[in-house]
Design an enzyme around this catalytic site. Structure first.
Site, short mmCIF file in Angstrom:
data_model
loop_
_atom_site.label_atom_id
_atom_site.label_comp_id
_atom_site.label_asym_id
_atom_site.label_seq_id
_atom_site.Cartn_x
_atom_site.Cartn_y
_atom_site.Cartn_z
N LYS A 110 60.49 11.23 25.63
CA LYS A 110 61.14 11.84 26.73
C LYS A 110 60.63 11.62 27.89
CE LYS A 110 65.45 13.91 26.59
NZ LYS A 110 66.26 13.81 25.51
N GLY A 222 78.65 23.71 28.92
CA GLY A 222 78.36 23.11 29.05
C GLY A 222 79.97 22.21 29.18
N GLY A 224 79.57 18.31 30.89
CA GLY A 224 79.36 17.13 31.13
C GLY A 224 79.51 16.06 30.03
N ASN A 225 78.44 15.68 30.42
CA ASN A 225 78.64 13.90 29.09
C ASN A 225 79.58 14.55 27.68
OD1 ASN A 225 78.27 12.43 26.67
ND2 ASN A 225 77.47 11.07 28.49
N ALA A 226 78.16 15.50 27.18
CA ALA A 226 78.86 15.86 25.64
C ALA A 226 79.63 17.16 25.34
CB ALA A 226 77.05 16.50 25.14
N GLY A 227 79.43 18.19 26.09
CA GLY A 227 81.08 19.48 26.78
C GLY A 227 82.02 18.73 26.74
P1 NAD Z 1 75.60 16.51 31.85
O1 NAD Z 1 74.77 17.06 32.83
O2 NAD Z 1 76.47 15.23 31.21
O3 NAD Z 1 76.07 18.67 31.54
C1 NAD Z 1 75.69 19.30 31.41
C2 NAD Z 1 76.84 20.32 31.73
O4 NAD Z 1 76.04 21.98 31.40
C3 NAD Z 1 77.55 19.97 32.93
O5 NAD Z 1 78.53 20.41 32.69
C4 NAD Z 1 76.74 21.86 33.80
O6 NAD Z 1 77.15 21.89 34.56
C5 NAD Z 1 76.53 22.62 32.58
N1 NAD Z 1 75.54 23.25 33.10
C6 NAD Z 1 74.09 23.10 33.28
N2 NAD Z 1 73.72 24.51 33.55
C7 NAD Z 1 74.29 25.30 32.83
C8 NAD Z 1 74.01 27.09 33.11
N3 NAD Z 1 72.96 27.55 33.45
N4 NAD Z 1 75.67 27.36 32.19
C9 NAD Z 1 76.48 26.54 32.01
N5 NAD Z 1 76.24 25.85 31.90
C10 NAD Z 1 76.15 24.72 32.58
O7 NAD Z 1 74.63 16.73 30.26
P2 NAD Z 1 74.30 16.20 28.98
O8 NAD Z 1 74.17 14.51 28.59
O9 NAD Z 1 75.96 16.39 28.55
O10 NAD Z 1 73.60 16.90 28.00
C11 NAD Z 1 73.97 18.70 27.97
C12 NAD Z 1 72.94 18.42 27.16
O11 NAD Z 1 73.03 17.32 26.06
C13 NAD Z 1 71.50 18.87 27.26
O12 NAD Z 1 70.43 19.23 26.40
C14 NAD Z 1 71.14 17.44 26.28
O13 NAD Z 1 69.72 16.97 26.85
C15 NAD Z 1 71.85 17.19 25.19
N6 NAD Z 1 72.08 15.79 24.88
C16 NAD Z 1 72.79 14.82 25.56
C17 NAD Z 1 72.97 14.14 25.18
C18 NAD Z 1 73.92 12.56 25.91
O14 NAD Z 1 74.03 11.43 25.68
N7 NAD Z 1 74.80 13.09 26.47
C19 NAD Z 1 72.51 13.50 23.95
C20 NAD Z 1 71.88 13.86 23.30
C21 NAD Z 1 71.31 15.53 23.69
#
Ligand code: NAD
Length: 420
Positions: A110, A222, A224-227
């Site tokens: 990481k 959340g 972002g990408n995942a949510g």
């Molecule tokens: P991202 O930056 O696209 O989205 C993160 C989301 O979380 C955003 O909507 C942000 O506003 C929200 N957020 C941040 N702080 C917050 C809080 N205190 N309360 C509520 N919402 C909050 O990131 P992502 O890529 O979607 O990653 C989210 C999680 O998924 C992380 O833990 C990441 O490690 C994990 N993850 C992502 C991937 C991937 O492929 N994108 C893969 C494995 C794990």
């Protein structure tokens, strides 16, 4: 070693506690435990970046190779103002178990840079991305360590990084990084892979728990990408009703169900989910305690703790985020009978398609999206069933079962390599 110290929500101490608990279940010898409890290599780098206002700022970054017994390390790069080495260590450890659980020929790594992308111009973001890659370039490579996107990094950032690394080594080395745009050797199906993989495990979990996803309700922390993808896929794959969603600015809910398409458009226009047409506002805490069948955690670590776990009413928790539940909360949820799909199983779709991307880059031959989805479904479903069977066999929760499956494989690889 069995009386492991309290974790005080430090992600790495949590990761170490989880390893130790699993080592106790498996009765691992001390030498194996010691290796599993510590990162194999870690790099702390600082690098100067020219800012748009003419000043030069020094940034700090990390890259951790946690365990490479099963192959080159693999794991994302986060840009976050509160990044710490312990977060990166924990995430690197979780990547090790995730790759092992999905039976990928990879170890775990990481990286992170302490910066706030919300305060940077696009050009500053590019300069930081390139400077970080220059700083860690001796330690990465397609056969050494392959980064990917994570919080606040995206395909464009991966493209700059692949370009910078290729310039340094003097050959096209797009396989140095995954999550790239399609035109630079990205894989079809990578964009929504994390959420899609999570939805395949949710489908299996719903069968196990006896929930009809078509009639079910979901809330998502959340967006972002995942949510964001989880919301649209749950709606399109199963017809599940999304009751509430929140991001870092706050949350919105609608008992009749949120239109995900409208919410995505609203978020694109305003950078927030707040005040989307037809919704009411709610707090993060209210969202977590909502009456719902499914709770998707897709933000950051330590969201569900001993303070709020008891308030959760969901029957299934889909952990798309890394480390969203503390070990203390885990015990409470298990006692309440909540079926938790643990993070490094649930969100393994991203790294699985990243691995498909590495394979395609090496062959310079690309599969279509349908084939990616089929291969991903097979891998996620198999991993979910292995974890479920192990949890029943040892009478332990799904997270501990996932550790047992993953760590047994890493230990076997370490034995075969003669490390222990
Ligand atoms: P991202 O930056 O696209 O989205 C993160 C989301 O979380 C955003 O909507 C942000 O506003 C929200 N957020 C941040 N702080 C917050 C809080 N205190 N309360 C509520 N919402 C909050 O990131 P992502 O890529 O979607 O990653 C989210 C999680 O998924 C992380 O833990 C990441 O490690 C994990 N993850 C992502 C991937 C991937 O492929 N994108 C893969 C494995 C794990």
């Amino acid at each position: 070693m069995s009386g492991y110290p309290a974790t005080d929500h430090n992600p790495f101490r949590i990761a170490q506690k989880q390893i130790n608990d699993c080592a106790n279940i498996l009765g691992l010898e001390l030498s194996a435990r010691e290796i599993l409890l510590h990162p194999r290599r870690e790099f702390h780098v600082t690098f100067p970046v020219h800012m748009d206002d003419g000043t030069v700022r020094l940034f700090k970054g990390y890259r951790v190779h946690y365990n490479d017994a099963k192959g080159p390390t693999k794991g994302g790069i986060r840009f976050h103002p509160e990044e710490t080495i312990d977060t990166v260590r924990a995430l690197a450890a979780w990547m090790t178990w995730k790759c092992s659980l999905l039976d990928l020929p990879l170890g775990g790594g990481k990286g992170g840079v302490i910066c706030n992308p919300k305060e940077l111009s696009l050009r500053e973001l590019e300069r930081i991305s390139r400077a970080y890659i220059r700083a860690i370039s001796p330690f990465i490579g397609p056969e050494k360590d392959v980064p990917a996107p994570d919080v606040y990094t995206n395909p464009q950032v991966m493209a700059w990084m692949a370009d910078e690394y290729s310039s340094i080594v003097g050959t096209h080395q797009f396989g140095v990084i995954t999550g790239k745009p399609l035109q630079l050797g990205g894989s079809p199906g990578r964009g929504d892979a994390t959420a899609r993989g999570g939805m395949y495990t949710l489908r299996e979990a719903a069968r196990e728990v006896g929930i009809d996803l078509k009639q079910a309700t979901m809330v998502i922390q959340g967006f972002g990408n995942a949510g964001g993808y989880a919301a649209s896929l749950a709606e399109s794959m199963f017809g599940t009703k999304i009751l509430a969603v929140c991001d870092s600015s706050g949350g919105v809910c609608c008992q009749k169900g949120i239109c995900v398409f409208d919410l995505q458009q609203h978020k694109r226009q305003t950078s927030s989910v707040l005040y989307c047409h037809g919704t009411e506002c709610l707090t993060n805490d209210e969202l977590l305690a909502m009456d719902t069948d499914i709770l998707v955690l897709a933000a950051l670590e330590n969201t569900v703790t001993e303070k709020n776990a008891d308030k959760i009413k969901a029957k299934i928790i889909v952990e798309l985020a890394n480390g969203p539940t503390t070990p203390e909360a885990d015990e409470i949820l298990y006692d309440k009978g909540v079926h938790v799909i643990p993070d490094f199983l649930c969100n393994a779709g991203g790294v699985t398609v990243s691995y498909f991307e590495m394979v395609q880059n090496a062959y310079m031959y690309y599969w279509d999206e349908e084939e990616i989805h089929r291969k991903l479904d097979a891998k996620m479903t198999r991993a979910y069933r292995e974890v479920l069977e192990t949890s029943k066999k040892y009478n332990i929760n799904m997270r501990k079962a996932a550790y047992v499956v993953a760590i047994e494989r890493v230990v076997e690889a370490m034995k075969l390599r003669g490390w222990i």
